[in-house]
Design an enzyme around this catalytic site. Structure first.
Site, PDB file in Angstrom:
ATOM      1  N   ASP A 260       5.563   3.363   6.072  1.00  0.00           N
ATOM      2  CA  ASP A 260       4.265   2.848   5.653  1.00  0.00           C
ATOM      3  C   ASP A 260       3.197   3.037   6.725  1.00  0.00           C
ATOM      4  OD1 ASP A 260       5.492   2.072   3.310  1.00  0.00           O
ATOM      5  OD2 ASP A 260       5.539  -0.061   3.813  1.00  0.00           O
ATOM      6  N   GLY A 261       3.579   2.839   7.986  1.00  0.00           N
ATOM      7  CA  GLY A 261       2.622   3.002   9.085  1.00  0.00           C
ATOM      8  C   GLY A 261       2.110   4.425   9.176  1.00  0.00           C
TER       9      GLY A 261
END
Length: 82
Positions: free
Chosen positions: A41-42
């Protein structure tokens, strides 16, 4: 469709990246119709931030390359991304 692939550098994301490029090729980000960001996600958020900085309006598909992903799609070797 012109696709730009990028990855977070993790082992899983790097494997996905190599498979994607061997199957679909890779074009520079500025010439792409869509971006496939392999990672967590990052990394997906970093990719979106980069597009904002470059003033590029290109859709992004997040391909999960980590253990837990809320924003990215689960990688399944039996599913084509296109």
């Amino acid at each position: 469709m012109k696709i730009h692939f990028c990855n977070s550098g993790s082992d899983a994301a790097s494997i996905q990246y190599a498979k994607n490029i061997s199957k679909y090729g890779n074009v520079p980000i500025e010439k792409s119709d869509v971006i496939v960001a392999s990672g967590g996600d990052g990394f997906l958020l970093q990719t979106l931030h980069l597009l904002e900085e470059k003033h590029l309006d290109i859709p992004v598909y997040g391909q999960s390359g980590g253990t837990i992903g809320f924003l990215t799609n689960v990688d399944d070797v039996n599913v084509d991304i296109l």
